[in-house]
Design a protein around this motif. Sequence first.
Motif, PDB file in Angstrom:
ATOM      1  N   ASP A  60       0.827  -1.202   0.000  1.00  8.23           N
ATOM      2  CA  ASP A  60       0.000   0.000   0.000  1.00  8.23           C
ATOM      3  C   ASP A  60       0.868   1.262   0.000  1.00  8.23           C
ATOM      4  OD1 ASP A  60      -2.776   1.196   0.292  1.00  8.23           O
ATOM      5  OD2 ASP A  60      -1.808   1.999   2.096  1.00  8.23           O
ATOM      6  N   GLU A  64       1.117   4.060  -2.987  1.00  5.26           N
ATOM      7  CA  GLU A  64       0.824   5.478  -2.716  1.00  5.26           C
ATOM      8  C   GLU A  64       1.996   6.384  -3.097  1.00  5.26           C
ATOM      9  OE1 GLU A  64      -0.343   5.938   1.373  1.00  5.26           O
ATOM     10  OE2 GLU A  64      -2.462   5.851   0.804  1.00  5.26           O
ATOM     11  N   VAL A  70      -3.562   8.022  -5.851  1.00  6.92           N
ATOM     12  CA  VAL A  70      -4.137   6.760  -6.310  1.00  6.92           C
ATOM     13  C   VAL A  70      -5.533   6.559  -5.704  1.00  6.92           C
ATOM     14  CG1 VAL A  70      -3.123   5.312  -4.483  1.00  6.92           C
ATOM     15  CG2 VAL A  70      -3.603   4.319  -6.733  1.00  6.92           C
ATOM     16  N   LYS A  72      -8.520   4.057  -4.361  1.00  5.92           N
ATOM     17  CA  LYS A  72      -8.513   2.764  -3.678  1.00  5.92           C
ATOM     18  C   LYS A  72      -9.930   2.282  -3.440  1.00  5.92           C
ATOM     19  CE  LYS A  72      -4.442   3.853  -0.851  1.00  5.92           C
ATOM     20  NZ  LYS A  72      -3.919   3.799   0.535  1.00  5.92           N
ATOM     21  N   TYR A  81      -6.544  -0.784  -6.801  1.00  8.71           N
ATOM     22  CA  TYR A  81      -5.892   0.515  -6.967  1.00  8.71           C
ATOM     23  C   TYR A  81      -6.062   0.983  -8.397  1.00  8.71           C
ATOM     24  CZ  TYR A  81      -3.696  -0.600  -2.523  1.00  8.71           C
ATOM     25  OH  TYR A  81      -3.489  -0.920  -1.210  1.00  8.71           O
ATOM     26  N   TRP A  88      -9.212   0.127 -12.639  1.00  9.88           N
ATOM     27  CA  TRP A  88      -8.164  -0.405 -11.766  1.00  9.88           C
ATOM     28  C   TRP A  88      -6.988  -0.951 -12.555  1.00  9.88           C
ATOM     29  CZ3 TRP A  88      -9.902   1.544  -7.532  1.00  9.88           C
ATOM     30  CH2 TRP A  88     -11.278   1.648  -7.329  1.00  9.88           C
TER      31      TRP A  88
END
Length: 152
Positions: A60, A64, A70, A72, A81, A88
């Motif tokens: 994660d 980022e 991004v 989510k 993501y 995605w």
Amino acid sequence: MDRKKSAKAAKETTAKPASTEPVLLSGGNPQIAKGYGDAPVQAYVAAMPGWKSDVGRRLDALIERTVPGVRKAVKWNSPFYGVEDHVWFLSFHCFTKYVKVTFFRGASLRPLPLGQSKHKDVRYLDIHEDELDEAQFADWVNQASQLPGERL
């Protein structure tokens, strides 16, 4: 007959309260309600069992850092993501012995992630404990974020 209904109703009202701990599905994958934004993804990562939670936090954070802003979501008990709403480029999922990262347009990444799929565009990366090459992963994330995403 009314006594039976009353006893049943009393039993239902004294049932145990639902647990606040997430349910782990087969392979230890957390069952997290569908949701958009950072909160459901963080709930998923926190619920990942054992060493996989650390991998989830690292994935994660790398995503980022590599793709500022991004998008989510958690869908189908997996974090997703993207760079656009509902489109995605990557997802991951817990299995018993590894975390599987799905690159939806992974066949366009260089070098190719090793995991093949029955879908020609999809490639997988299986991450076992202490096996994450952060530099390579960040490069793939950067490449994947610039490709057309998957509308799911």
